[in-house]
Design an enzyme around this catalytic site. Structure first.
Site, PDB file in Angstrom:
ATOM      1  N   ASP A 112       2.520  72.139 -29.060  1.00 27.76           N
ATOM      2  CA  ASP A 112       3.734  71.752 -29.792  1.00 27.76           C
ATOM      3  C   ASP A 112       3.359  71.056 -31.101  1.00 27.76           C
ATOM      4  O   ASP A 112       3.120  69.847 -31.121  1.00 27.76           O
ATOM      5  CB  ASP A 112       4.557  70.804 -28.907  1.00 27.76           C
ATOM      6  CG  ASP A 112       5.773  70.254 -29.641  1.00 27.76           C
ATOM      7  OD1 ASP A 112       6.133  70.794 -30.697  1.00 27.76           O
ATOM      8  OD2 ASP A 112       6.362  69.277 -29.136  1.00 27.76           O
ATOM      9  N   HIS A 164       6.177  61.032 -21.251  1.00 27.77           N
ATOM     10  CA  HIS A 164       5.134  60.205 -21.876  1.00 27.77           C
ATOM     11  C   HIS A 164       4.690  59.095 -20.921  1.00 27.77           C
ATOM     12  O   HIS A 164       3.832  58.291 -21.269  1.00 27.77           O
ATOM     13  CB  HIS A 164       5.676  59.505 -23.128  1.00 27.77           C
ATOM     14  CG  HIS A 164       5.749  60.337 -24.366  1.00 27.77           C
ATOM     15  ND1 HIS A 164       6.452  61.499 -24.446  1.00 27.77           N
ATOM     16  CD2 HIS A 164       5.229  60.130 -25.615  1.00 27.77           C
ATOM     17  CE1 HIS A 164       6.365  61.981 -25.683  1.00 27.77           C
ATOM     18  NE2 HIS A 164       5.624  61.172 -26.403  1.00 27.77           N
ATOM     19  N   ASN A 193      10.188  61.000 -25.222  1.00 24.95           N
ATOM     20  CA  ASN A 193       9.466  60.073 -26.110  1.00 24.95           C
ATOM     21  C   ASN A 193       8.920  58.963 -25.200  1.00 24.95           C
ATOM     22  O   ASN A 193       9.231  58.952 -24.012  1.00 24.95           O
ATOM     23  CB  ASN A 193      10.410  59.478 -27.168  1.00 24.95           C
ATOM     24  CG  ASN A 193      10.915  60.509 -28.159  1.00 24.95           C
ATOM     25  OD1 ASN A 193      12.083  60.875 -28.136  1.00 24.95           O
ATOM     26  ND2 ASN A 193      10.063  60.990 -29.029  1.00 24.95           N
ATOM     27  N   LYS A 227       0.542  70.371 -21.770  1.00 20.31           N
ATOM     28  CA  LYS A 227       1.072  70.580 -23.122  1.00 20.31           C
ATOM     29  C   LYS A 227       0.214  69.752 -24.063  1.00 20.31           C
ATOM     30  O   LYS A 227      -0.077  68.586 -23.770  1.00 20.31           O
ATOM     31  CB  LYS A 227       2.521  70.099 -23.171  1.00 20.31           C
ATOM     32  CG  LYS A 227       3.053  69.730 -24.565  1.00 20.31           C
ATOM     33  CD  LYS A 227       4.542  69.433 -24.514  1.00 20.31           C
ATOM     34  CE  LYS A 227       5.038  68.761 -25.779  1.00 20.31           C
ATOM     35  NZ  LYS A 227       6.488  68.515 -25.752  1.00 20.31           N
ATOM     36  N   ASN A 229       5.314  70.608 -33.533  1.00 21.56           N
ATOM     37  CA  ASN A 229       6.566  70.103 -34.114  1.00 21.56           C
ATOM     38  C   ASN A 229       6.933  70.786 -35.435  1.00 21.56           C
ATOM     39  O   ASN A 229       7.331  70.128 -36.413  1.00 21.56           O
ATOM     40  CB  ASN A 229       6.512  68.572 -34.309  1.00 21.56           C
ATOM     41  CG  ASN A 229       6.715  67.827 -32.986  1.00 21.56           C
ATOM     42  OD1 ASN A 229       5.803  67.176 -32.495  1.00 21.56           O
ATOM     43  ND2 ASN A 229       7.890  67.946 -32.392  1.00 21.56           N
TER      44      ASN A 229
HETATM   45  O1  GKR Z   1       6.150  60.825 -28.990  1.00 24.23           O
HETATM   46  O2  GKR Z   1       4.956  61.357 -30.657  1.00 24.23           O
HETATM   47  C1  GKR Z   1       5.717  61.654 -29.786  1.00 24.23           C
HETATM   48  C2  GKR Z   1       6.196  63.056 -29.672  1.00 24.23           C
HETATM   49  O3  GKR Z   1       5.596  63.877 -30.600  1.00 24.23           O
HETATM   50  C3  GKR Z   1       7.670  63.076 -29.859  1.00 24.23           C
HETATM   51  O4  GKR Z   1       8.031  62.397 -31.030  1.00 24.23           O
HETATM   52  C4  GKR Z   1       8.243  64.438 -29.898  1.00 24.23           C
HETATM   53  O5  GKR Z   1       9.587  64.339 -30.205  1.00 24.23           O
HETATM   54  O6  GKR Z   1       7.426  64.692 -27.629  1.00 24.23           O
HETATM   55  C5  GKR Z   1       8.211  65.166 -28.606  1.00 24.23           C
HETATM   56  C6  GKR Z   1       8.187  66.655 -28.723  1.00 24.23           C
HETATM   57  O7  GKR Z   1       7.999  67.304 -27.748  1.00 24.23           O
HETATM   58  O8  GKR Z   1       8.437  67.185 -29.810  1.00 24.23           O
HETATM   59 MG    MG Z   2       8.470  69.140 -28.830  1.00 27.75          MG
END
Ligand code: GKR
Ligand code: MG
Length: 445
Positions: free
Chosen positions: A233, A366, A339, A203, A235
Site C-alpha cells: 500500500d 496498527h 490508524n 501488508k 497510498n
Molecule cells: O498509520 O501511517 C499510517 C498509515 O499509513 C495510515 O495513515 C494509512 O491511512 O494505514 C493506512 C492505510 O492503509 O492507508
Molecule cells: Mg491504505
C-alpha cells in the site's frame, strides 16, 4: 420509548501512547500518537466505552455532542447518532485521495466513539455482544487479521525520545522499535510478528522508497512466506504508468494491491484506479478513494475497486457493516483500514468485522505496534492470526481507569504539537526542510 437505561454521564478523554518511527508517504510517525475516548455511564450502573482518532477538534466536537447524548435512552442509539449527524452540514471534504494527513479529520466520523459506547451499554443491558446488534447479526466467531509491516526510521539518529524496547524478552517487542529500511529487516520484522501473533497474511506500507526497491521487499516476503496473501500500500504514491509497470510483473506475488496510484492529470483517484485495474487485472483495495457513500458510489460505477476498507471510524460501525452487505451483494469484498489505536478500537474492529457480511478479507490493525499499552483488562488478543469474538456482552472489554488516566496524563504532558497527527515533523529530522508530496515516496527527495 421506555424500558432501557438512560445515559447519565459522558466523559471525553484525550489520551496518548507511544509509537515507533513508522514511515509512510506522509512522513514519519512521531514518538506519540493520540486518540479520544468516550466513556458513558448509564443509570443501570454500566460503563460503555468508545475510541476514535486524536486531535483537539475531535475532542471539542465530542464535548459539544454531550447534550445530545446525556439523558437519552441507550436503546434509542440510532436516533442519538442521527441527531448528532444532522447538526453537521453536508461534507464537502475531498477525502484522503491525496493522503494529506491534515485532511484525515474530515473523513473521521468522531461520533463512532459515541456509537461504540452506546452499543457497548446496550449489549451489556441485553447480554449480547455488539456484533449481534449490528446489521444481520454475528457472522463469524473468528476474525482474520493481517500483519501490518512498516519501514521504520532510525530513532537513534533523531533526538525525539522514541520508546526503546531493546531490553524486552520478546523478539517482536524488540524488533518493532528498530530501524528497518531493507528487505532483510522487513522480513525479520515479519518473522517476529508471525511468531508472536501467528499472522498468515501481510501488508507492507509503501510510499517510502522507490517503487522498485519496495517491490524487492515484497518479493522477499513472498519467498519467505509463500502461502501468505501479500499486499503493498503506497497510498497512491506511484503514477499510473509506474504502478502498471511495477505491478504487472508482480502478479504471482501480490494477491491484491492497495491504492497503488491516485489522482493525476486532472483525473480523480477513482478514474485512475479504474484504468489501473483494466491494465493489470489485479484486484485493488482502497481506504483513500471510497471513504463515504458518495465516493463509494462513484468508485463502484467506475469499477475502480474490488475491496473497500471500510474503517468503522470513517463509516460508523453500522455504516461499515452496511457497506459489507452492499459489497457482498454486488460481488465485492469488505475489509478494514486502521490508524494507530488502543485496544478499545481493536474491539470496535473485531465486533464490526464479526458482523460484516460475506467473505471478508483479513483486517488491518496498527495495534501490534501498541500492544502492551492497553487501556482495558480482558481485551481482545491476536492469536494464530485471528481475533476470537466470543459472546461476552457489549464490546467485550473492561476499561481500566488507572491506565486511562495515565494515558491522559501523557497526553497533557507532551508538547501540544503532538496532539494532531503531523508526520512531517519527525521527517524533517531525517531530511532537512522535508515537505509532503503525494507523488514522492518520503525518502525520495
Ligand atoms: O498509520 O501511517 C499510517 C498509515 O499509513 C495510515 O495513515 C494509512 O491511512 O494505514 C493506512 C492505510 O492503509 O492507508
Ligand atoms: Mg491504505
Amino acid at each position: 420509548m421506555s424500558g432501557s437505561p438512560i445515559v447519565k454521564k459522558m466523559d471525553v478523554i484525550p489520551v496518548a501512547g507511544y509509537d515507533s518511527m513508522l514511515m509512510t508517504l506522509s512522513g514519519a510517525h512521531a514518538p506519540y500518537f493520540t486518540r479520544n475516548l468516550v466513556i458513558l455511564e448509564d443509570n443501570a450502573g454500566n460503563i460503555g466505552v468508545g475510541e476514535v482518532h486524536g486531535g483537539e477538534s475531535i475532542t471539542d466536537a465530542l464535548n459539544e455532542y454531550k447534550e445530545l447524548v446525556i439523558g437519552r435512552e441507550i436503546a434509542n442509539h440510532r436516533k442519538i447518532i442521527n441527531d448528532i449527524q444532522s447538526t453537521r452540514g453536508k461534507s464537502n471534504s475531498e477525502g484522503i485521495q491525496r493522503l494529506d494527513i491534515s485532511k484525515l479529520k474530515d473523513v473521521v466520523r468522531c461520533e463512532t466513539a459515541i456509537e461504540a459506547a452506546l452499543l457497548d451499554l446496550l449489549g451489556k443491558f441485553l447480554n449480547l455482544p455488539v456484533c449481534a446488534l449490528l446489521g444481520d447479526g454475528k457472522q463469524r466467531d473468528e476474525v482474520e487479521v493481517l500483519g501490518y509491516l512498516f519501514y521504520i526510521g532510525d530513532k537513534d539518529k533523531v533526538d525525539l525520545g522514541y520508546i526503546d524496547e531493546s531490553d524486552s524478552k520478546d523478539p517482536w517487542f524488540r524488533i518493532r522499535r528498530k530501524v528497518a529500511l531493507t528487505p532483510e529487516a522487513v522480513v525479520e520484522q515479519a518473522y517476529a510478528a508471525k511468531e508472536h501473533y501467528g499472522f498468515r497474511n501481510f501488508k507492507l506500507k509503501g510510499g517510502v522508497l522507490e517503487g522498485e526497491k519496495e517491490m524487492e521487499t515484497v518479493r522477499a516476503l513472498k519467498e519467505n512466506f509463500p502461502d501468505a496473501r501479500i499486499n503493498i500500500d503506497p497510498n497512491g504514491a506511484w503514477s499510473l504508468e509506474e504502478a502498471i509497470k511495477l505491478c504487472s510483473e508482480m502478479k504471482d506475488v501480490l494477491t491484491y494491491v492497495e491504492d497503488p496510484c491516485g489522482p493525476e492529470a486532472g483525473f480523480s483517484g477513482r478514474e485512475i484506479l479504474s484504468e489501473f485495474k483494466v491494465a493489470t487485472g489485479l484486484p485493488v483495495a482502497t481506504n483513500m478513494i471510497a471513504t463515504d457513500w458518495r465516493q463509494f458510489h462513484h468508485s463502484v460505477v467506475l469499477k475502480a475497486v474490488d475491496i473497500v476498507l471500510a474503517d468503522p471510524h470513517f463509516w460508523g460501525m453500522s455504516g461499515s457493516v452496511r457497506a459489507s452487505q452492499v459489497l457482498n451483494d454486488w460481488g465485492m469484498t469488505w475489509g478494514c483500514h486502521s490508524n494507530n489505536h488502543f485496544d478499545i478500537s481493536l474491539a470496535i474492529f473485531a465486533q464490526t468485522a464479526a458482523a460484516a457480511k460475506g467473505n471478508i478479507t483479513a483486517i488491518d490493525t496498527h495495534w501490534i505496534w501498541q500492544d502492551g499499552q492497553n487501556l482495558c483488562s480482558e481485551g481482545f488478543e491476536i492469536k494464530n492470526g485471528k481475533i476470537i469474538v466470543d459472546d461476552r456482552p457489549g464490546l467485550g472489554v473492561t476499561i481500566d481507569m488507572d491506565k486511562v488516566m495515565e494515558a491522559n496524563a501523557l497526553y497533557n504532558k507532551i508538547d501540544r504539537c503532538y496532539h494532531d497527527r503531523d508526520d512531517a515533523m519527525a521527517m524533517q529530522y531525517i531530511i532537512k526542510g522535508w515537505k509532503f508530496d503525494n507523488k514522492k515516496p518520503c525518502l525520495v527527495r
